[in-house]
Design a protein around this motif. Structure first.
Motif, PDB file in Angstrom:
ATOM      1  N   CYS A  19      34.105  49.096  38.990  1.00  0.00           N
ATOM      2  CA  CYS A  19      34.392  47.644  39.144  1.00  0.00           C
ATOM      3  C   CYS A  19      34.786  47.207  40.581  1.00  0.00           C
ATOM      4  CB  CYS A  19      35.483  47.418  38.051  1.00  0.00           C
ATOM      5  SG  CYS A  19      35.094  47.215  36.430  1.00  0.00           S
ATOM      6  N   ASP A  20      35.691  48.108  41.295  1.00  0.00           N
ATOM      7  CA  ASP A  20      36.239  47.890  42.587  1.00  0.00           C
ATOM      8  C   ASP A  20      34.867  47.821  43.575  1.00  0.00           C
ATOM      9  OD1 ASP A  20      38.831  47.705  41.627  1.00  0.00           O
ATOM     10  OD2 ASP A  20      39.545  49.546  42.433  1.00  0.00           O
ATOM     11  N   GLY A  21      34.007  48.814  43.257  1.00  0.00           N
ATOM     12  CA  GLY A  21      32.600  48.899  44.049  1.00  0.00           C
ATOM     13  C   GLY A  21      32.018  47.654  44.062  1.00  0.00           C
ATOM     14  N   LEU A  22      31.973  46.943  42.848  1.00  0.00           N
ATOM     15  CA  LEU A  22      31.047  45.692  42.679  1.00  0.00           C
ATOM     16  C   LEU A  22      31.982  44.369  43.254  1.00  0.00           C
ATOM     17  CD1 LEU A  22      29.222  46.064  39.436  1.00  0.00           C
ATOM     18  CD2 LEU A  22      28.646  46.863  41.824  1.00  0.00           C
ATOM     19  N   THR A  23      33.322  44.375  43.217  1.00  0.00           N
ATOM     20  CA  THR A  23      34.098  43.447  43.503  1.00  0.00           C
ATOM     21  C   THR A  23      33.824  43.475  45.177  1.00  0.00           C
ATOM     22  OG1 THR A  23      35.771  43.788  41.710  1.00  0.00           O
ATOM     23  CG2 THR A  23      36.341  42.526  43.744  1.00  0.00           C
ATOM     24  N   GLU A  24      33.939  44.557  45.670  1.00  0.00           N
ATOM     25  CA  GLU A  24      33.675  44.526  47.233  1.00  0.00           C
ATOM     26  C   GLU A  24      32.220  44.161  47.576  1.00  0.00           C
ATOM     27  OE1 GLU A  24      34.219  47.671  51.063  1.00  0.00           O
ATOM     28  OE2 GLU A  24      35.070  48.077  49.093  1.00  0.00           O
ATOM     29  N   LEU A  25      31.270  44.825  47.138  1.00  0.00           N
ATOM     30  CA  LEU A  25      29.966  44.402  47.266  1.00  0.00           C
ATOM     31  C   LEU A  25      29.630  43.097  47.145  1.00  0.00           C
ATOM     32  CD1 LEU A  25      26.774  46.722  46.152  1.00  0.00           C
ATOM     33  CD2 LEU A  25      26.754  44.162  46.303  1.00  0.00           C
ATOM     34  N   TRP A  26      30.117  42.613  46.258  1.00  0.00           N
ATOM     35  CA  TRP A  26      29.758  40.947  45.841  1.00  0.00           C
ATOM     36  C   TRP A  26      30.713  40.075  46.728  1.00  0.00           C
ATOM     37  CZ3 TRP A  26      29.349  42.043  39.944  1.00  0.00           C
ATOM     38  CH2 TRP A  26      27.934  42.464  39.652  1.00  0.00           C
ATOM     39  N   ASP A  27      31.768  40.745  47.495  1.00  0.00           N
ATOM     40  CA  ASP A  27      32.475  39.895  48.280  1.00  0.00           C
ATOM     41  C   ASP A  27      33.168  38.907  47.552  1.00  0.00           C
ATOM     42  OD1 ASP A  27      33.876  39.394  50.626  1.00  0.00           O
ATOM     43  OD2 ASP A  27      32.354  37.979  51.450  1.00  0.00           O
ATOM     44  N   ALA A  28      33.895  39.165  46.409  1.00  0.00           N
ATOM     45  CA  ALA A  28      34.396  38.407  45.502  1.00  0.00           C
ATOM     46  C   ALA A  28      35.846  37.687  45.980  1.00  0.00           C
ATOM     47  CB  ALA A  28      34.878  38.922  44.222  1.00  0.00           C
ATOM     48  N   SER A  29      36.102  36.611  45.969  1.00  0.00           N
ATOM     49  CA  SER A  29      37.119  35.838  46.411  1.00  0.00           C
ATOM     50  C   SER A  29      37.751  34.924  45.400  1.00  0.00           C
ATOM     51  CB  SER A  29      37.048  34.892  47.503  1.00  0.00           C
ATOM     52  OG  SER A  29      36.125  33.871  47.305  1.00  0.00           O
ATOM     53  N   PRO A  30      39.014  34.457  45.390  1.00  0.00           N
ATOM     54  CA  PRO A  30      39.576  33.798  44.531  1.00  0.00           C
ATOM     55  C   PRO A  30      38.833  32.295  44.177  1.00  0.00           C
ATOM     56  CG  PRO A  30      41.419  34.312  45.882  1.00  0.00           C
ATOM     57  CD  PRO A  30      39.911  34.837  46.539  1.00  0.00           C
ATOM     58  N   GLU A  31      38.366  31.778  45.333  1.00  0.00           N
ATOM     59  CA  GLU A  31      37.281  30.671  45.069  1.00  0.00           C
ATOM     60  C   GLU A  31      36.005  30.953  44.705  1.00  0.00           C
ATOM     61  OE1 GLU A  31      38.544  31.769  48.028  1.00  0.00           O
ATOM     62  OE2 GLU A  31      40.453  30.291  47.854  1.00  0.00           O
ATOM     63  N   ARG A  32      35.548  32.094  44.684  1.00  0.00           N
ATOM     64  CA  ARG A  32      34.454  32.614  43.973  1.00  0.00           C
ATOM     65  C   ARG A  32      34.506  34.026  43.340  1.00  0.00           C
ATOM     66  NH1 ARG A  32      29.473  35.274  45.608  1.00  0.00           N
ATOM     67  NH2 ARG A  32      27.257  34.384  44.589  1.00  0.00           N
ATOM     68  N   PRO A  33      35.270  34.016  42.380  1.00  0.00           N
ATOM     69  CA  PRO A  33      35.698  35.462  41.463  1.00  0.00           C
ATOM     70  C   PRO A  33      34.498  36.063  40.880  1.00  0.00           C
ATOM     71  CG  PRO A  33      36.146  33.649  40.125  1.00  0.00           C
ATOM     72  CD  PRO A  33      35.749  33.052  41.409  1.00  0.00           C
ATOM     73  N   VAL A  34      34.670  37.277  40.675  1.00  0.00           N
ATOM     74  CA  VAL A  34      33.667  38.165  40.017  1.00  0.00           C
ATOM     75  C   VAL A  34      34.263  38.238  38.569  1.00  0.00           C
ATOM     76  CG1 VAL A  34      34.592  40.243  40.760  1.00  0.00           C
ATOM     77  CG2 VAL A  34      32.304  40.172  39.740  1.00  0.00           C
ATOM     78  N   THR A  35      33.601  38.398  37.637  1.00  0.00           N
ATOM     79  CA  THR A  35      34.211  38.539  35.955  1.00  0.00           C
ATOM     80  C   THR A  35      33.623  40.025  35.855  1.00  0.00           C
ATOM     81  OG1 THR A  35      33.686  36.409  35.238  1.00  0.00           O
ATOM     82  CG2 THR A  35      33.854  38.249  33.844  1.00  0.00           C
ATOM     83  N   HIS A  36      34.672  40.881  35.512  1.00  0.00           N
ATOM     84  CA  HIS A  36      34.391  42.243  34.957  1.00  0.00           C
ATOM     85  C   HIS A  36      34.967  42.037  33.597  1.00  0.00           C
ATOM     86  CE1 HIS A  36      33.899  43.970  38.766  1.00  0.00           C
ATOM     87  NE2 HIS A  36      34.896  43.938  39.172  1.00  0.00           N
ATOM     88  N   ASN A  37      33.900  42.805  32.700  1.00  0.00           N
ATOM     89  CA  ASN A  37      33.947  42.316  31.253  1.00  0.00           C
ATOM     90  C   ASN A  37      34.282  43.641  30.697  1.00  0.00           C
ATOM     91  OD1 ASN A  37      33.821  40.850  28.798  1.00  0.00           O
ATOM     92  ND2 ASN A  37      31.898  41.626  28.787  1.00  0.00           N
ATOM     93  N   LEU A  38      35.191  44.053  29.984  1.00  0.00           N
ATOM     94  CA  LEU A  38      35.348  45.295  29.414  1.00  0.00           C
ATOM     95  C   LEU A  38      35.197  45.216  27.903  1.00  0.00           C
ATOM     96  CD1 LEU A  38      38.783  45.865  31.735  1.00  0.00           C
ATOM     97  CD2 LEU A  38      36.279  46.411  32.080  1.00  0.00           C
ATOM     98  N   PRO A  39      34.167  45.803  27.476  1.00  0.00           N
ATOM     99  CA  PRO A  39      33.746  45.587  26.187  1.00  0.00           C
ATOM    100  C   PRO A  39      34.153  47.072  25.047  1.00  0.00           C
ATOM    101  CG  PRO A  39      31.846  45.766  27.518  1.00  0.00           C
ATOM    102  CD  PRO A  39      32.940  46.083  28.226  1.00  0.00           C
ATOM    103  N   ALA A  40      35.022  46.459  24.091  1.00  0.00           N
ATOM    104  CA  ALA A  40      35.032  47.762  23.114  1.00  0.00           C
ATOM    105  C   ALA A  40      33.875  47.481  22.140  1.00  0.00           C
ATOM    106  CB  ALA A  40      36.309  47.239  22.151  1.00  0.00           C
ATOM    107  N   THR A  41      32.779  48.268  22.642  1.00  0.00           N
ATOM    108  CA  THR A  41      31.509  48.197  22.248  1.00  0.00           C
ATOM    109  C   THR A  41      31.538  48.581  20.643  1.00  0.00           C
ATOM    110  OG1 THR A  41      30.674  48.452  24.665  1.00  0.00           O
ATOM    111  CG2 THR A  41      28.976  49.128  22.734  1.00  0.00           C
ATOM    112  N   VAL A  42      32.007  49.861  20.534  1.00  0.00           N
ATOM    113  CA  VAL A  42      32.330  50.356  19.153  1.00  0.00           C
ATOM    114  C   VAL A  42      33.825  50.506  19.012  1.00  0.00           C
ATOM    115  CG1 VAL A  42      31.698  52.121  17.658  1.00  0.00           C
ATOM    116  CG2 VAL A  42      29.960  51.250  19.191  1.00  0.00           C
ATOM    117  N   GLU A  43      34.361  49.980  18.159  1.00  0.00           N
ATOM    118  CA  GLU A  43      35.969  50.098  17.915  1.00  0.00           C
ATOM    119  C   GLU A  43      36.250  51.489  17.693  1.00  0.00           C
ATOM    120  OE1 GLU A  43      38.881  46.906  16.715  1.00  0.00           O
ATOM    121  OE2 GLU A  43      37.294  47.005  15.357  1.00  0.00           O
TER     122      GLU A  43
END
Length: 568
Positions: free
Chosen positions: A194-218
């Protein structure tokens, strides 16, 4: 059963120890709800939606106020691709509100990412959702790749997405990443990705990235998922530039609890489906989540004021029924059959009406504090007609409530147990529920009809007058069995005079309880009278219905007399 084949969650994933903050938190505002019915939910249907059903579902979601809507997996099928293209055309014509963002889903493969970007051409706002399985069992069994290899695949895919988005400077394209099976993935590895993609996509508060954390199988109790989310919430880099999202499934039946605890732990966004459709036991149910907040006095930020209309569209589009006991929306969730529940609800409505009057507000504006009803059914478009329904398990409060609210019959307290036994005998015999109309007909047949002819004692004719001394005189012709005669009685009121006339005919009657009221039913006011009488040692209730209060009272006494005669 071979339970030894299965490992506890602690042996499958490690959650670093930390001082938990989430147990002391409160949810005071709604997260961003993101329905995934048109993608994840649709994939789980035996018969996926056709374009017309998809469009109807999409229009429903927009009308309810959802601001991000995941609409499909454009690289997976022609139908999904074409649907996104149709939405692009709809947006160009102003058919999608400016504050609604379309979300599309893609695996980490360059050719499929290209196809996904082709589908969103012309959309002014879109979120491209990138996913890849990340847990050890998926890496080993499904992908056949190491941690480093999976990271390289994700990085290459994310960079490709960034280049395609940069080529469309006029479009607002944001990015989302899901490490699928997050809840079975090593926390340090999730942070790395996640941190790698936050940096790669140059996320900012004005243009945030969404990191979605699935409980794919409980695989664990909800508190474990909350611990995992809180760990990410505390350790993600550039946290102000990240929207932390969750996507719980329901394999253990705890999807709702996982989502709520995840929000306590720092999640800002929740993906799910209306009424919980999805693979296996389903995605988390956004209806239940949102209305759980509503029941706590928190604005859910989506509109469920007509829950039956929402349910009708979802059932039509999914071709799956919503269970009658589904929280908030099922046919029976606001219904009480049990006698104790019915009595409490009936008293609760009366108390609520009094409280509203004391506060000088309508009942719809008064604070809600009702036994067995966590929210006012009227707030979600339900009437009160189905709140109390009567069967063999019901008690005196339920049938009295239905007679009062549906037929304006306010039975005396002492009469209610008697009628309750009548109703229970009828429903025991039939095994069926009794409707309000059937209760009314049973009441008339039991208590009113015996006073209107055909019984042991018939009142052929009668008149009343008042003597100069104020006494009342009742003159009548009575048929008692096979003999008829004229009789007269005098009393301090017409009813006591009637009792004296009955005594003259050899029928001893004591009136133990009496009440009357107007019904106002059927557009013309009608009087109803209730009389509890002791007749020759037998106590019975009778009732009368007439436009005349006096006639109704005479019928009530006569009905009690005839009911007593049947048992002697």
């Amino acid at each position: 059963m071979p339970h030894h084949r299965y490992r506890p969650c602690e042996d499958r994933v490690t959650v670093p120890s930390q001082d938990r903050g989430w147990p002391g938190n409160r949810i005071e505002r709604a997260p961003l709800w993101v329905p995934v019915d048109l993608r994840d939910g649709n994939q789980a249907l035996a018969e996926p939606m056709d374009p017309a059903r998809k469009r109807r579902f999409f229009d429903l979601l927009v009308s309810m106020g959802f601001k991000e809507i995941e609409v499909g997996y454009p690289s997976a099928s022609r139908a999904d691709f074409d649907f996104v293209r149709d939405l692009a055309a709809l947006s160009a014509s102003g058919g999608i509100p400016d504050d609604v963002s379309i979300v599309v889903f893609t695996p980490a493969k360059p050719d499929l990412i290209d196809r996904t970007f082709d589908s969103i051409e012309g959309l002014p706002r879109a979120v491209v959702h990138l996913y890849i399985p990340t847990s050890p069992v998926w890496r080993d069994v499904v992908l056949g790749r190491s941690r480093a290899q999976v990271r390289d695949v994700v990085t290459e895919a994310a960079a490709h997405m960034a280049r395609l988005a940069d080529a469309r400077p006029g479009a607002d394209i944001r990015f989302q990443f899901s490490p699928e099976t997050f809840n079975l993935t090593e926390p340090d590895y999730v942070i790395e990705l996640c941190d790698g993609l936050t940096e790669l996509w140059d996320a900012s508060p004005e243009r945030p990235v969404t990191h979605n954390l699935p409980a794919t199988v409980e695989i664990a109790t909800p508190n474990v998922y909350a611990d995992q989310i809180e760990y990410l919430h505390r350790h993600l880099a550039r946290r102000a530039s990240v929207i932390l999202s969750v996507h719980p499934h329901n394999d253990r039946g705890t999807g709702v609890a996982c989502a709520e605890l995840a929000v306590l732990a720092g999640a800002q966004r929740v993906e799910g489906c209306l009424f919980g459709n999805g693979e296996r036991t389903g995605n988390v149910d956004l209806v239940t989540l949102a209305l759980n907040l509503y029941a706590q006095g928190v604005d859910p930020m989506v509109d469920f004021s007509d829950i039956d209309a929402v349910r009708e569209v979802v059932e039509h589009c999914n071709r799956l029924p919503v269970h009658p006991r589904h929280p908030y929306a099922g046919d029976l969730v606001h219904t009480a059959f049990s006698g104790t529940h019915q009595d409490a609800i009936s008293k609760g409505f009366a108390h609520h009406a009094r409280r509203a009057a004391e506060l000088g507000v309508t009942e719809g504006e008064a604070p809600w504090d009702m036994p067995y009803l966590p929210i006012d059914p009227a707030d979600i478009g339900r009437s009160y007609e189905a709140v109390i329904r009567v069967n063999s398990q019901s008690g005196k409060g339920g049938m009295a409530y239905l007679l009062r609210t549906r037929h304006s019959l306010d039975l005396p307290q002492r009469m209610r147990p008697d009628f309750s036994r009548v109703v229970q005998d009828a429903t025991d015999d039939s095994g069926q529920e009794a409707s309000a109309k059937e209760l009314y007909e049973l009441f008339r047949a039991t208590y009113v009809a015996p006073g209107r002819g055909g019984g042991e004692v018939e009142l052929i004719s009668w008149t009343t007058d008042r003597a100069p001394d104020g006494a009342h005189r009742f003159v009548c012709t009575l048929q008692v069995g096979d003999r008829a005669g004229d009789f007269e009685g005098v009393g301090n009121g017409p009813l006591s005079a009637f009792v004296e006339a009955l005594a003259a005919a050899g029928i001893t009657v004591d009136i133990l309880d009496y009440s009357e009221h107007a019904t106002g039913a059927g557009g013309a006011s009608e009087a109803v009278a209730y009389a509890e009488c002791r007749v020759g040692g037998v106590v019975r209730w009778g009732a009368g219905l007439d436009t005349s209060v006096l006639t109704a009272s005479v019928q009530a006494v006569l009905a009690a007399v005839n009911r007593a005669a049947v048992t002697r």
